[in-house]
Design an enzyme around this catalytic site. Structure first.
Site, PDB file in Angstrom:
ATOM      1  N   ILE A   1     -11.658   0.698  -0.050  1.00  0.00           N
ATOM      2  CA  ILE A   1     -10.830   0.073  -1.083  1.00  0.00           C
ATOM      3  C   ILE A   1     -11.505   0.367  -2.428  1.00  0.00           C
ATOM      4  CG2 ILE A   1     -10.310  -2.219  -2.031  1.00  0.00           C
ATOM      5  CD1 ILE A   1      -8.404  -1.352   0.179  1.00  0.00           C
TER       6      ILE A   1
ATOM      7  N   LYS B   1      -9.215   7.191   3.970  1.00  0.00           N
ATOM      8  CA  LYS B   1     -10.519   6.863   4.548  1.00  0.00           C
ATOM      9  C   LYS B   1     -11.663   7.304   3.642  1.00  0.00           C
ATOM     10  CE  LYS B   1     -13.821   5.854   7.313  1.00  0.00           C
ATOM     11  NZ  LYS B   1     -14.605   5.466   6.148  1.00  0.00           N
TER      12      LYS B   1
ATOM     13  N   HIS C   1      -8.859   4.328  -1.325  1.00  0.00           N
ATOM     14  CA  HIS C   1      -7.521   3.753  -1.280  1.00  0.00           C
ATOM     15  C   HIS C   1      -7.321   2.689  -2.354  1.00  0.00           C
ATOM     16  CE1 HIS C   1      -3.696   2.428   0.020  1.00  0.00           C
ATOM     17  NE2 HIS C   1      -4.072   1.476   0.856  1.00  0.00           N
TER      18      HIS C   1
ATOM     19  N   CYS D   1       0.825  -1.214   0.000  1.00  0.00           N
ATOM     20  CA  CYS D   1       0.000   0.000   0.000  1.00  0.00           C
ATOM     21  C   CYS D   1       0.854   1.257   0.000  1.00  0.00           C
ATOM     22  CB  CYS D   1      -0.943  -0.009   1.190  1.00  0.00           C
ATOM     23  SG  CYS D   1      -2.100  -1.384   1.125  1.00  0.00           S
TER      24      CYS D   1
END
Lengths: 404, 480
Positions: free
Chosen positions: A216, A341, A345, A85
């Site tokens: 996600i 958030k 992401h 990530c």
């Protein structure tokens, strides 16, 4: 050892909206982010001499070819980087080093991730075979939330917070993220939420609930970079930014198995911050930074990262959260973009997206006037991959160019 | 003197009240409860528990053989005894084999073990019986069947119970059977099986034994024998001429259930727990005939009292809240297919790391003294290279340093409790907590190791591990 400070500049950036794009594949995302960056820098794909592309879980892609084929780059070097990530920070670092060495004059750093073809929420089983098949299965390969939740439990118990107090403290981070995201046109989650909503949401991995977790999603971000002395060629009015520091710290990996690891600090982030502050010449990050984009894949991740980077004293995040020190009008706005958030992401794209937020804020182009910060001079982008005790952390510090 | 040197037993922590089964199928109220193995338990893992209970405070390296009896092995082709041996960290240069295909397997294994020692081919042999049979939903078997295991260390010399004699009967009688592709047991009319099978075969073997030894039923202090249900068990005792009030060891059928091959051995453990020196204990297994043994308890019984055995395991329990939970951990249904990719395991990795996986060996750095798991080339504390001593961690306890409870993990029993444990003698073990009450999981709680299925071979549930049972150690709150 020379500092990278101010040697390279970012002269164009692009970022797709982040979200669930059922009608876009990884190529669409790459083209969209690159097109915006090319137009912004007033260059074309033909002008790019080398590129760095980062992605981590996109199994439709392979090597740097995904970038060269998507953009039809013609036989130039493309380096694929991967730091889970935290991949995005590494694309920019690679590009910066390529420029600083004077091997290339104009390069592209692009991070991308197509995550929503998987069929389930969350990261899931991204890396079968990369972990020990039996021991590694215990901590659930894809279960990032279960791993970060270990830190939340430990932070609460270390600092004497009951689970209720701890969850309430973290809830404020998520409420802030959604508030900031709600005013950011490219953000994935644009709804505002209340502390009650956060506290009443289903548990994903105790003590973290649904709203403690980032979205996600799919997305891409891109930066066109050159050496600082060439930057005015692309932005004659001087509204480019320079890299003050680009640091990566790769942990020795067995933190979670070492009794000396306490689960309340991101040691890799701490180390990357040390490198970055030294490179940028920062003594007091809380005072010197205009803003910080922090890797908040989970609410607890933002809190511990801010402490680990020395922006807040360890164990004192609660005071900052309660006083609103990290809010837009606080001492140091943290994740004014909405963060991972609320902005979303897409793993490999987040590090570049964090720099994009500073770039736009610096240029006074925050889109929605209410979220435009004033007097933006220097910003920090924190990006990390892995899990507590086993991270690779990247910190990119960018800011206004040195006065000529 | 030849006989039983030590004993141990295991009963899974979960119990299902038979009322919950009766309520599910609108049956007349049924009495008692049955023990239900957790989703990460099978006959191998329960066998390991019994073996380690049996070997408490004993030298594991003295065991010269391990004979494993079960009718519900995890693999139809692939030995279970070898896995138990590895997890129990017994020497590899020993004879291991499985005894299957009959309820009397434990008795047969015991006979072979006694004969091995008597013949001098082994000094000490571990006999293990373990059962986890899956009964058909809404069948009588469903009310009866429970899960559990027992183990006996057979040897010569300082035995806790010495063998007086044994007698064996072989019979082609068919009572319950299961063909390779049958999911569930089949049987015949219960009255026929009872009258011609249980009621005749066990008493015949016992009669043969007593007449060999010139003894009468009155000479028996306690009898530990198989019976499919409490009523039949009592009737078999009466048919042997035993006084139901004083001579019959409680059958465990109401509290644990019919644990098949392991039932008579578990009753025997229970008898040994209460036995006094001089007691004569009858042990009889049933199935395709019967095996009957008579043991005389010696003074050494006092040296093997500190066992969890039956009594302590029985008292340590968690009730399954309803039948649905039982269905879940027994995988009695076809579930929604997993959308996440299957986890894979790798045989070469498992083989390469066998000491680490089965024996749970970590390493202790000779330079800095720190214990670490898993295996490293370079010390994670002091960076010294290749300078370690192996150290077994499976018998260590620890305290929870931190934990999380993942509701969305690929696991049958959710939440999956990820647990970071600091071991009391040093080192940290990153693990999954099983047999836990989620309302009681806390930082600082004491835990111990338990050998479990980390990833099962089931495709219906998201536990695929390359078609293998992937065994590994988990932690659980200190059981009892």
């Amino acid at each position: 050892m020379e500092s990278l400070k101010d040697k390279v500049a970012i002269v164009g950036m692009g970022c797709t909206p982040f979200g669930e794009f059922w009608d876009k594949d990884i190529v669409d995302l790459i083209v969209e982010a690159a097109d915006e960056a090319f137009a912004d820098a007033n260059v074309t794909a033909k002008d790019i001499q080398a590129a760095w592309v980062g992605y981590t879980v996109s199994d439709t892609a392979m090597t740097g070819i995904i970038l060269s084929s998507a953009l039809q780059l013609q036989y130039i070097p493309v380096t694929r980087v991967e730091n889970a990530c935290g991949t995005g920070a590494e694309t920019i670092r690679g590009a910066a080093l390529g420029l600083a060495s004077k091997t290339y004059d104009l390069v592209l750093a692009l991070g991308v991730e197509k995550m929503k073809d998987a069929g389930f929420g969350g990261i899931g089983q991204a890396w079968p075979g990369k972990w020990h098949p039996v021991y590694g299965a215990a901590p659930e390969v894809g279960g990032a939330v279960g791993r970060y939740a270990l830190a939340a439990t430990k932070y609460f118990s270390t600092y004497g917070l009951s689970p209720d107090e701890g969850k309430k403290m973290l809830a404020k981070i998520s409420v802030k993220a959604h508030y900031n995201g709600s005013r950011n046109p490219k953000a994935m989650l644009r709804n505002r939420i209340t502390i009650e909503q956060v506290l009443n949401a289903p548990i994903i991995a105790w003590p973290l609930g649904l709203f403690d977790c980032c979205g996600i999603c799919d997305g891409a971000s891109a930066a066109i970079m050159c050496r600082t002395e060439d930057a005015r060629r692309y932005r004659p009015n001087g509204d480019f930014i320079t890299v003050k520091a680009s640091a990566i710290a790769c942990g020795p990996g067995w933190g979670k198995e070492r009794t000396t690891y306490g689960y309340t600090v991101w040691e890799e982030t701490e180390a990357a911050a040390r490198q970055a502050y030294a490179m940028a010449g920062i003594k007091n990050p809380r005072k010197e930074l205009s803003m910080a984009e922090v890797h908040d894949c989970f609410s607890v991740a933002e809190m511990i990262a801010v402490e680990s980077m020395g922006i807040c004293e360890k164990g004192h995040a609660r005071e900052d959260i309660e006083s609103g020190a990290w809010e837009q009008n606080g001492e140091i706005p943290v994740n004014i973009s909405g963060g991972l958030k609320a902005f979303g992401h897409p793993a490999g794209a987040s590090g570049g997206r964090e720099v994009y937020e500073f770039y736009k804020q610096f240029q006074g182009k925050a889109d929605e006037p209410s979220r435009q910060l004033k007097d933006v001079k220097m910003g920090l982008a924190h990006n990390q991959g892995g899990h507590p005790g086993n991270f690779v952390a990247g910190i990119t510090i960018v800011g206004e160019p040195p006065s000529r | 003197m030849l006989g039983i040197v030590s004993y141990g037993a295991y009963i899974p922590i979960y119990r299902l009240n038979r009322e919950a089964i009766a309520a599910m199928w609108s049956k007349a109220v049924a009495k008692g409860e049955k023990a239900v193995a957790n989703a990460d338990e099978d006959t191998v893992t329960m066998g390991v528990e019994a073996v380690l209970d049996c070997l408490r405070d004993m030298d594991r390296r003295t065991v010269d053989g391990l004979y494993f009896a079960t009718d519900s092995p995890p693999y139809v082709e692939k030995q279970s005894a070898s896995i138990i041996r590895a997890a129990a960290d017994l020497r590899p240069d020993i004879l291991t084999f499985d005894v299957a295909h009959s309820l009397r397997g434990a008795g047969s294994a015991l006979k072979v073990a006694l004969d091995s020692v008597k013949a001098g081919s082994a000094r000490r042999v571990m006999v293990v019986a373990s059962e986890r049979r899956v009964p058909a939903p809404n069948s009588d078997f469903e009310l009866q069947f429970g899960d559990g295991s027992a183990a006996f260390l057979i040897g010569e010399g300082d035995v806790a119970a010495s063998l007086e004699g044994s007698h064996h009967v072989s019979s082609e009688f068919v009572d319950v059977w299961r063909k390779p592709h049958d999911t569930y047991m089949q049987t015949w009319e219960d009255r026929f099986i009872r009258d011609e099978g249980y009621m005749k075969i066990v008493p015949e073997a016992v009669k043969g034994l007593l007449s060999k030894l010139h003894l009468t039923p009155k000479d028996i202090t306690k009898a530990a024998f198989y019976g499919p249900d409490a009523r039949t068990h009592a009737s078999i005792g009466a048919a042997m001429g035993l006084d139901p009030k004083t001579q019959i060891q409680a059958s465990l059928l109401d509290s644990v259930g019919n644990t098949g091959t392991a039932l008579a051995p578990m009753i025997l453990v229970s008898a040994l727990e209460e036995a006094k020196p001089g007691d004569r204990i009858l042990f009889a297994t049933y199935g395709d005939g019967a095996d009957a043994f008579l043991f005389k308890v010696t003074d050494h019984i006092e040296k093997v009292r500190d066992r969890r055995g039956i009594k302590r395991h029985l008292a340590s329990k968690m009730m399954l809240p309803n039948y649905g939970k039982y269905v879940e951990i027994r995988e009695l249904m076809e579930w929604e297919s997993a959308r996440r990719g299957a986890r894979r395991s790798s045989l070469p990795v498992i083989w390469r790391e066998r000491q680490m996986i089965f024996g749970l060996y970590g390493q202790k750095c000779r330079s800095c003294g720190n214990i670490q798991y898993p295996r490293q080339r370079i010390c994670i504390y002091c960076q010294a290279k290749d300078n370690f001593d192996p150290i077994r961690l499976s018998d260590k306890t620890g305290k929870v340093f931190t934990f999380s409870m993942d509701q969305r993990a690929q696991e049958i029993v959710l939440p999956k409790v990820f647990t970071v444990v600091n071991l009391d003698e040093g080192g940290r073990f990153y693990s999954v907590m099983t047999d836990r009450d989620t309302t009681k999981v806390a930082v600082g709680m004491s835990v111990e190791m338990t050998f479990r299925i980390q990833m099962g071979p089931s495709e219906a549930l998201p536990l695929e591990g390359s078609g293998l049972y992937n065994y590994f150690w988990r932690v659980r709150p200190i059981r009892c």
